[in-house]
Design a protein around this motif. Structure first.
Motif, PDB file in Angstrom:
ATOM      1  N   GLY A  87      34.621   9.479  11.092  1.00 43.04           N
ATOM      2  CA  GLY A  87      34.760   8.662   9.895  1.00 43.04           C
ATOM      3  C   GLY A  87      34.340   9.362   8.626  1.00 43.04           C
ATOM      4  O   GLY A  87      34.910   9.112   7.551  1.00 43.04           O
TER       5      GLY A  87
ATOM      6  N   VAL B 239      37.768  12.186   8.052  1.00 44.68           N
ATOM      7  CA  VAL B 239      38.409  11.389   7.001  1.00 44.68           C
ATOM      8  C   VAL B 239      38.065  11.935   5.623  1.00 44.68           C
ATOM      9  O   VAL B 239      38.935  12.071   4.752  1.00 44.68           O
ATOM     10  CB  VAL B 239      37.997   9.907   7.122  1.00 44.68           C
ATOM     11  CG1 VAL B 239      38.518   9.103   5.928  1.00 44.68           C
ATOM     12  CG2 VAL B 239      38.538   9.314   8.422  1.00 44.68           C
TER      13      VAL B 239
ATOM     14  N   MET C 184      36.212   1.875  12.153  1.00 40.42           N
ATOM     15  CA  MET C 184      37.417   1.948  12.968  1.00 40.42           C
ATOM     16  C   MET C 184      37.110   2.217  14.440  1.00 40.42           C
ATOM     17  O   MET C 184      37.909   1.880  15.312  1.00 40.42           O
ATOM     18  CB  MET C 184      38.346   3.042  12.433  1.00 40.42           C
ATOM     19  CG  MET C 184      38.938   2.767  11.052  1.00 40.42           C
ATOM     20  SD  MET C 184      40.025   1.320  10.996  1.00 40.42           S
ATOM     21  CE  MET C 184      38.917   0.093  10.272  1.00 40.42           C
ATOM     22  N   LYS C 185      35.945   2.826  14.719  1.00 49.88           N
ATOM     23  CA  LYS C 185      35.636   3.134  16.115  1.00 49.88           C
ATOM     24  C   LYS C 185      35.496   1.869  16.948  1.00 49.88           C
ATOM     25  O   LYS C 185      35.757   1.893  18.160  1.00 49.88           O
ATOM     26  CB  LYS C 185      34.366   3.976  16.200  1.00 49.88           C
ATOM     27  CG  LYS C 185      33.103   3.311  15.689  1.00 49.88           C
ATOM     28  CD  LYS C 185      31.928   4.278  15.709  1.00 49.88           C
ATOM     29  CE  LYS C 185      30.650   3.647  15.170  1.00 49.88           C
ATOM     30  NZ  LYS C 185      29.524   4.610  15.137  1.00 49.88           N
TER      31      LYS C 185
ATOM     32  N   LEU D 233      36.655   4.973   1.232  1.00 46.23           N
ATOM     33  CA  LEU D 233      37.491   5.156   2.423  1.00 46.23           C
ATOM     34  C   LEU D 233      36.671   5.561   3.646  1.00 46.23           C
ATOM     35  O   LEU D 233      36.942   5.099   4.764  1.00 46.23           O
ATOM     36  CB  LEU D 233      38.573   6.197   2.148  1.00 46.23           C
ATOM     37  CG  LEU D 233      39.660   5.788   1.148  1.00 46.23           C
ATOM     38  CD1 LEU D 233      40.705   6.887   1.006  1.00 46.23           C
ATOM     39  CD2 LEU D 233      40.326   4.477   1.566  1.00 46.23           C
ATOM     40  N   CYS D 234      35.669   6.412   3.449  1.00 48.35           N
ATOM     41  CA  CYS D 234      34.830   6.800   4.585  1.00 48.35           C
ATOM     42  C   CYS D 234      33.987   5.628   5.076  1.00 48.35           C
ATOM     43  O   CYS D 234      33.785   5.456   6.285  1.00 48.35           O
ATOM     44  CB  CYS D 234      33.938   7.988   4.210  1.00 48.35           C
ATOM     45  SG  CYS D 234      34.828   9.546   4.015  1.00 48.35           S
TER      46      CYS D 234
ATOM     47  N   SER E 175      29.581  11.915   2.526  1.00 46.60           N
ATOM     48  CA  SER E 175      31.044  11.787   2.416  1.00 46.60           C
ATOM     49  C   SER E 175      31.548  12.414   1.121  1.00 46.60           C
ATOM     50  O   SER E 175      32.627  13.021   1.094  1.00 46.60           O
ATOM     51  CB  SER E 175      31.454  10.312   2.504  1.00 46.60           C
ATOM     52  OG  SER E 175      31.082   9.588   1.334  1.00 46.60           O
TER      53      SER E 175
ATOM     54  N   ASP F  51      29.346   8.874  13.528  1.00 44.21           N
ATOM     55  CA  ASP F  51      30.417   8.778  12.531  1.00 44.21           C
ATOM     56  C   ASP F  51      30.902  10.132  11.998  1.00 44.21           C
ATOM     57  O   ASP F  51      31.182  10.281  10.804  1.00 44.21           O
ATOM     58  CB  ASP F  51      29.983   7.880  11.364  1.00 44.21           C
ATOM     59  CG  ASP F  51      29.601   6.487  11.832  1.00 44.21           C
ATOM     60  OD1 ASP F  51      30.319   5.947  12.683  1.00 44.21           O
ATOM     61  OD2 ASP F  51      28.572   5.958  11.375  1.00 44.21           O
TER      62      ASP F  51
ATOM     63  N   ALA G  83      34.863   2.554   4.993  1.00 41.48           N
ATOM     64  CA  ALA G  83      35.780   1.715   5.771  1.00 41.48           C
ATOM     65  C   ALA G  83      36.130   2.365   7.101  1.00 41.48           C
ATOM     66  O   ALA G  83      36.266   1.680   8.131  1.00 41.48           O
ATOM     67  CB  ALA G  83      37.046   1.453   4.959  1.00 41.48           C
ATOM     68  N   ALA G  84      36.234   3.697   7.111  1.00 42.45           N
ATOM     69  CA  ALA G  84      36.683   4.401   8.316  1.00 42.45           C
ATOM     70  C   ALA G  84      35.662   4.371   9.440  1.00 42.45           C
ATOM     71  O   ALA G  84      36.033   4.392  10.617  1.00 42.45           O
ATOM     72  CB  ALA G  84      37.023   5.850   7.968  1.00 42.45           C
TER      73      ALA G  84
END
Length: 445
Positions: A327, A331, A313-314, A306-307, A279, A324, A309-310
Motif C-alpha cells: 500500500g 502504490v 485494500m488488503k 491514495l496510499c 508515502s 503495508d 486508501a490503498a
C-alpha cells in the motif's frame, strides 16, 4: 592530433572534493535509513516479533554488502546488454582509486558505495510484508537470491547508461521504480505464496511501540535527503531542488494522510502521521528533480491520500501485507512515477541525455512502460523464488512457533525482559514486607 588531445584532457572532468565529500555524507545518510526502517517496522509489530523484525532489516546490511562487492556492482552498473551489466568489476577489481565515474566529478568507489546503500535497503523494505511468520534462514536466502535475480538487473535497466529503460527516457531520479515499486511488487509476490498470518482479520495485531515507529520514520525522513539529493551525484542547484522537494512532498503527504484518516476514521493517529510521511518520501523519490516545489505539494498530497486508501485494500482482497509495504511502497512508487507526466515542469531527469524538458503524454507513456516492466518482473520473479524456497526448505515457521513468537523461537531472545522487571518489582515488594515485619517484631519485643 596533439592539440586535440590536449583540449580533450583539459575538458575532461576532474575530481571535485566538495562533491566527493557530499556524496560520502549522502551514502552514510542512506545507510542510516536501514536501521531507521528496522525501528519503523519493529515498532509496528507485536512485541513477540519485534527483534525478528529488526533483524530482517539488519541482515540485509551483511548479505547485500558482500554480494555487491563480489558481483552486484558489476552486474548493475558495468556496461552490458541493456538488461544486465558486464563482469569487468567483479570483486570491485579494475577500478582505480582516482578513477572517476564517467561524466561526473566523483570517484567510482564513491558512486559504488552510494548505490550499495540503495541495494541494501530495497530487500529490507520487503520484510515488512512478511512480519511474524517466516524463517530467518529462508528470509536470508531470499535476500541473496532476490538481489541477484531482481534488484541488480532492474538497477541496470533504470540507471545504467545502456539500461533499456534508461535509454527509453524513463525518469527515475532516485528509485521510484528500482527501489519502491520493485520492493512493493516483490512483497506482494511473496505473500501470495506464503499466505496469511494466523488470526489475520480476527485477532488484534496492533503496533507494540508507536514511539519506535515515530523514531524510525524520523530517521527515514532524515536519511532520505541523502537518498534523493545525493542521486544527482553532485552538490549543486539540482541537488538543492531535490532536497527541497523531498521536504515539501513529505510534509504534504503527511497532512494528506491525516486528513483522509480524520474523515474516514475520525482520528489523527501517530501511525498515520508516520505512514503518511513515508508515502510522501516514496512518491517524490522518482520526481524530485523534475517538478517544482508546488508540484511536490501536489505529488505529496495525492500520494498521501491514495496510499492511505490503498492500505485498506488488503482486507478487501484478502492478502496479508503485514506492515503495508504494498500500500505504501508499491502504490506510492507508482503514483510518484506516473505523476511526473502531469507535474514535471522541466529540469533534470535520469534520461539518456541527462536533461528532461517537461511532462506530457509522451513522457507519461514512458513512465507507464517503466512502472509496468519493473512491477511485472519483480512480482513474477519474487513469487517464483519464494515458491522454490518454500518447496526446498519451507519459508514459514510452524503454527505453534508463530503463536509462541518468532523472537523466542528463532533468536532465543525477547525485546523486553518483562520477567526481569516483574521479578525486580516483586523483590522490592518482598524486601519491604520483610523489613516491615522485622520492625514490627522489634517493636513488639
Amino acid at each position: 592530433m596533439a592539440p586535440a588531445i590536449m583540449t580533450l584532457a583539459a575538458d575532461a572532468p576532474k575530481l571535485d572534493s566538495g562533491s566527493t565529500a557530499f556524496m560520502l555524507i549522502c551514502a552514510a545518510l542512506v545507510m542510516v535509513m536501514t536501521p531507521g526502517l528496522a525501528f519503523f517496522y519493529g515498532g509496528m509489530v507485536r512485541v513477540k516479533s519485534a527483534l525478528n523484525m529488526l533483524m530482517m532489516s539488519f541482515i540485509s546490511l551483511g548479505i547485500v554488502t558482500i554480494l555487491w562487492t563480489l558481483y552486484g556492482f558489476s552486474f548493475a552498473f558495468d556496461s552490458g546488454s541493456g538488461f544486465m551489466g558486464g563482469t569487468n568489476w567483479l570483486g570491485m577489481r579494475n577500478i582505480g582509486i582516482a578513477e572517476l565515474w564517467p561524466g561526473y566529478t566523483i570517484p567510482i568507489y564513491v558512486f559504488a558505495v552510494f548505490q550499495l546503500m540503495f541495494a541494501i535497503i530495497t530487500p529490507a523494505l520487503i520484510s515488512g510484508a512478511l512480519a511474524d511468520r517466516v524463517k530467518f534462514t529462508a528470509w536470508s536466502l531470499f535476500i541473496a537470491l532476490w538481489v541477484t535475480v531482481v534488484y541488480f538487473p532492474v538497477a541496470h535497466w533504470v540507471w545504467a547508461s545502456d539500461g533499456w529503460l534508461f535509454t527509453k527516457g524513463v525518469i527515475d531520479f532516485a528509485g521510484g521504480t528500482a527501489v519502491h515499486i520493485n520492493a512493493g511488487a516483490a512483497a506482494l509476490g511473496v505473500i501470495l505464496v506464503i499466505g496469511k498470518r494466523n488470526g489475520f482479520k480476527k485477532d488484534p495485531m496492533r503496533p507494540h511501540s508507536l514511539p519506535l515507529v515515530m523514531l524510525g520514520a524520523g530517521l527515514l525522513w532524515f536519511g532520505w535527503f541523502g537518498f534523493n539529493a545525493g542521486s544527482w551525484l553532485g552538490s549543486d542547484g539540482v541537488a538543492a531542488v531535490a532536497f527541497t522537494n523531498t521536504q515539501v512532498a513529505t510534509a504534504a503527504a503527511m497532512l494528506g494522510w491525516l486528513i483522509y484518516e480524520r474523515i474516514r476514521h475520525g482520528s489523527f493517529t501517530t501511525l498515520g502521521a508516520a505512514s503518511g510521511a513515508v508515502s510522501g518520501l516514496v512518491a517524490i523519490t522518482p520526481a524530485c528533480g523534475s517538478v517544482s516545489p508546488l508540484g511536490a505539494i501536489a505529488v505529496g498530497l495525492i500520494a498521501g491520500v491514495l496510499c492511505a486508501a490503498a492500505v485498506g485494500m488488503k482486507y478487501r482482497f484478502n492478502y496479508d501485507d503485514s506492515l503495508d509495504v504494498v500500500g505504501v511502497h508499491m502504490v506510492g512508487g507508482i503514483v510518484g512515477s506516473l505523476l511526473i507526466g502531469f507535474f514535471a515542469t522541466g529540469g533534470v531527469g535520469q534520461t539518456a541525455k541527462g536533461v528532461f524538458y517537461g511532462g506530457g503524454w509522451d513522457q507519461l507513456w514512458k513512465q507507464f512502460t517503466g512502472v509496468g516492466a519493473v512491477l511485472g518482473y519483480s512480482l513474477v520473479c519474487s513469487a517464483i523464488l519464494a515458491k522454490l524456497i518454500d518447496v526446498v526448505m519451507g519459508f514459514r515457521v510452524t503454527e505453534d512457533e508463530e503463536v509462541t513468537g518468532v523472537d523466542q523461537i528463532l533468536h532465543a531472545e525477547t525485546a523486553y525482559d518483562f520477567a526481569g522487571v516483574g521479578g525486580a518489582a516483586r523483590s522490592v515488594a518482598t524486601a519491604g514486607t520483610t523489613s516491615e515485619a522485622d520492625s514490627s517484631k522489634k517493636v513488639d519485643a
